[in-house]
Design a protein around this motif. Structure first.
Motif, short mmCIF file in Angstrom:
data_model
loop_
_atom_site.label_atom_id
_atom_site.label_comp_id
_atom_site.label_asym_id
_atom_site.label_seq_id
_atom_site.Cartn_x
_atom_site.Cartn_y
_atom_site.Cartn_z
N ARG A 12 18.47 -4.40 -5.66
CA ARG A 12 17.47 -3.20 -5.73
C ARG A 12 16.58 -3.36 -7.03
O ARG A 12 15.80 -2.45 -7.10
CB ARG A 12 18.53 -1.88 -5.68
CG ARG A 12 19.55 -2.01 -6.84
CD ARG A 12 20.30 -0.68 -6.35
NE ARG A 12 21.56 -0.74 -7.56
CZ ARG A 12 22.49 0.11 -7.40
NH1 ARG A 12 22.39 1.18 -6.60
NH2 ARG A 12 23.43 0.30 -8.49
N GLN A 16 9.94 -6.83 -5.49
CA GLN A 16 9.40 -7.06 -4.24
C GLN A 16 7.86 -7.55 -4.00
O GLN A 16 7.56 -8.22 -3.33
CB GLN A 16 9.76 -5.91 -3.24
CG GLN A 16 11.18 -5.38 -3.23
CD GLN A 16 12.08 -6.15 -2.66
OE1 GLN A 16 11.87 -7.00 -1.60
NE2 GLN A 16 13.19 -6.11 -2.85
N ARG A 17 7.40 -6.84 -4.76
CA ARG A 17 5.69 -7.05 -4.62
C ARG A 17 5.21 -7.49 -6.49
O ARG A 17 5.75 -6.97 -7.14
CB ARG A 17 5.01 -5.49 -4.36
CG ARG A 17 5.54 -4.99 -3.14
CD ARG A 17 4.81 -5.76 -2.07
NE ARG A 17 3.52 -5.90 -2.10
CZ ARG A 17 2.54 -6.88 -1.85
NH1 ARG A 17 3.17 -7.46 -0.71
NH2 ARG A 17 1.15 -6.93 -1.92
N THR A 91 12.89 4.31 -15.88
CA THR A 91 11.66 3.50 -16.10
C THR A 91 10.99 3.75 -17.43
O THR A 91 10.58 4.79 -17.60
CB THR A 91 10.84 3.90 -14.88
OG1 THR A 91 11.59 3.48 -13.54
CG2 THR A 91 9.61 2.76 -14.82
N THR A 93 7.50 2.53 -19.46
CA THR A 93 6.13 2.02 -19.06
C THR A 93 5.35 2.32 -20.29
O THR A 93 5.24 3.30 -20.90
CB THR A 93 5.45 2.69 -17.84
OG1 THR A 93 6.18 2.58 -16.63
CG2 THR A 93 4.21 2.03 -17.77
N PHE A 105 -10.85 -2.43 -4.70
CA PHE A 105 -9.31 -3.33 -4.33
C PHE A 105 -8.78 -3.69 -5.65
O PHE A 105 -7.29 -3.78 -5.84
CB PHE A 105 -9.62 -4.19 -3.29
CG PHE A 105 -8.29 -4.80 -2.73
CD1 PHE A 105 -7.42 -3.73 -1.98
CD2 PHE A 105 -8.05 -5.92 -3.15
CE1 PHE A 105 -6.16 -4.32 -1.66
CE2 PHE A 105 -6.72 -6.34 -2.72
CZ PHE A 105 -5.89 -5.52 -1.65
N HIS A 107 -9.41 -3.04 -8.75
CA HIS A 107 -9.13 -2.38 -10.15
C HIS A 107 -7.71 -2.45 -10.28
O HIS A 107 -6.68 -2.39 -9.31
CB HIS A 107 -9.53 -1.06 -10.00
CG HIS A 107 -10.96 -0.87 -10.26
ND1 HIS A 107 -12.16 -1.40 -9.72
CD2 HIS A 107 -11.50 -0.02 -11.57
CE1 HIS A 107 -13.17 -1.30 -10.38
NE2 HIS A 107 -13.00 -0.58 -11.59
N SER A 108 -7.09 -2.21 -11.67
CA SER A 108 -5.87 -2.37 -12.02
C SER A 108 -5.66 -1.89 -13.17
O SER A 108 -6.67 -1.34 -13.97
CB SER A 108 -5.43 -3.88 -11.80
OG SER A 108 -3.88 -4.09 -12.00
N MET A 109 -4.33 -1.80 -13.80
CA MET A 109 -4.20 -1.36 -15.08
C MET A 109 -3.42 -2.42 -15.86
O MET A 109 -2.49 -3.31 -14.98
CB MET A 109 -3.52 -0.28 -15.13
CG MET A 109 -4.12 0.90 -14.70
SD MET A 109 -3.45 2.58 -15.10
CE MET A 109 -4.27 3.76 -14.18
N SER A 113 6.17 -2.66 -18.11
CA SER A 113 7.24 -1.67 -17.43
C SER A 113 8.49 -2.30 -17.15
O SER A 113 8.49 -3.11 -16.53
CB SER A 113 6.56 -0.99 -16.13
OG SER A 113 7.28 0.03 -15.80
N VAL A 115 12.66 -1.37 -15.46
CA VAL A 115 13.08 -0.39 -14.53
C VAL A 115 14.52 -0.76 -14.32
O VAL A 115 15.03 -1.96 -14.46
CB VAL A 115 12.61 -0.69 -13.06
CG1 VAL A 115 13.51 0.21 -12.01
CG2 VAL A 115 10.96 -0.12 -12.90
N ILE A 117 18.33 0.27 -13.20
CA ILE A 117 18.99 1.30 -12.37
C ILE A 117 20.48 1.10 -12.49
O ILE A 117 21.01 -0.06 -12.71
CB ILE A 117 18.65 0.73 -10.64
CG1 ILE A 117 17.42 1.23 -10.47
CG2 ILE A 117 19.62 1.42 -9.77
CD1 ILE A 117 16.86 0.67 -8.94
N PRO A 178 -9.64 -8.93 -14.92
CA PRO A 178 -9.55 -8.67 -13.46
C PRO A 178 -9.41 -9.85 -12.48
O PRO A 178 -9.76 -10.80 -13.21
CB PRO A 178 -10.90 -7.90 -12.93
CG PRO A 178 -11.87 -8.57 -13.99
CD PRO A 178 -11.09 -8.61 -15.12
#
Lengths: 227, 227
Positions: A12, A16-17, A91, A93, A105, A107-109, A113, A115, A117, A178
């Motif tokens: 968890r 994942q991404r 979390t 950040t 598409f 564009h990002s920051m 961060s 996390v 749990i 970018p």
């Protein structure tokens, strides 16, 4: 130096991404959590999540597995009552920049961060409570807790402290410019990024305050760039 | 001007603690959400909450009750799949200062924070999706979406957009110096606060970028104090 477990010992908190943005290093996690200022704590209240901003602190040598992350609140707060004994998500950040890519598409920051749990434990041991509360003050202004009067019994009775193990944690970070499509670069479209950071303005003494700004507060403001 | 409903039409977004910090004004909520940059989205995944930082944007005239808050993500992201059709909590916080009170108990932070709770709707209408994605880009750099090439079908197919109604929302803010005990003030202990704000450093063009920094990006950086 002790070998620390992987940052993502369970599914968890396995990212994942955007796996290329994973920071798989427990020392970087600790360094980031030592520097940031606000946690967003997620708690399930009834059938829905509630996410609230909180001051926090971390004790890598705390009694929970992997070390302890502490948040505190009023004993009367609803979210805190729901959190005790249940699994929460904390979390943290920090925003480091805006990435103005050559396409919407991409564009990002830029950000860091973390996390975390885990089960929220109500801290009942008075020594651990006192230490956790000191750590929360020192997270805001390093060294300040030692300069303050002890908390009164009434103040302590009004405050609840929760501990979450740092065991299940993940960290992601993005930095730099970018990641654009080759055809957008070839087309000559402009791309770049805007670095962002937090700065302090000069310390504002309370109207009745006398004497110089304490060294700890002055150092905190100076570290954040106050002139 | 339309009369807007109270910010807290239901129990779950009625602020329980610190009622003196409640901002009971929908225009202030909209102004804050138009200015901030990062949302923390809370989703229940299985038996526990997950809180992730996201870019977001708001359309006060969007089709959801009270207007629409949009977040987007990859169609492959796990949290997003869990969010669709369920109740989520979107919290947006900006940190404005550290409050160095005369006691540990009265230490605090200055901040503005909005909490929005509601059902997450997968945006399927192509016109609404395109508008939401433009708004997310413009939240980062106002005016930028109109300068970019249209998104490709492939890019659009890879992106999921969620809308959350702004109907159930609360906002809290704290500003100024410490709220100390009279005896701590009388004792001559120092108290004050350290104002914090976000600033931009000069724009960093990508290595292959040619030509001047676009006006929208330059204006964004200048508004955040880049010299």
């Amino acid at each position: 130096m002790t070998t620390l477990p992987s940052l993502s010992p369970t599914d968890r908190t396995t990212v994942q991404r955007g796996k290329h943005r994973v920071v798989d290093d427990r020392e970087q996690l600790h360094a980031f959590l030592a520097e940031a200022l606000v946690a967003h704590v997620g708690v399930v209240v009834g059938d829905h999540p509630v996410v609230l901003p909180c001051a926090y602190a971390v004790d890598p040598a705390g009694p929970d597995e992997g070390g302890s992350l502490y948040v505190h609140g009023s004993v009367a707060s609803v979210w805190l009552r729901h959190a005790v004994g249940s699994t929460v998500c904390v979390t943290v950040t920090e925003l480091d920049g805006l990435v103005a890519a050559r396409s919407a598409f991409n564009h990002s920051m830029n950000y860091r961060s973390a996390v975390v749990i885990g089960p929220a434990r109500l801290v009942e041991d008075e020594a651990e409570r006192a230490r956790a509360l000191d750590l929360v003050v020192d997270q805001m202004v390093p060294g300040r807790a030692a300069t303050l009067r002890p908390s009164t019994r009434k103040e302590l009775a009004a405050t609840a402290v929760l501990a979450v193990p740092l065991h299940e944690a993940s960290m992601k970070a993005r930095a730099g410019g970018p990641g654009d499509e080759p055809e957008d670069v070839a087309a000559g479209t402009w791309g770049g990024h805007v670095p962002l950071r937090r700065v302090a303005d000069p310390v504002v003494p309370a109207p009745e305050a006398t004497g110089p700004v304490p060294a700890d507060v002055a150092a905190r403001a100076a570290a954040l760039g106050a002139r």
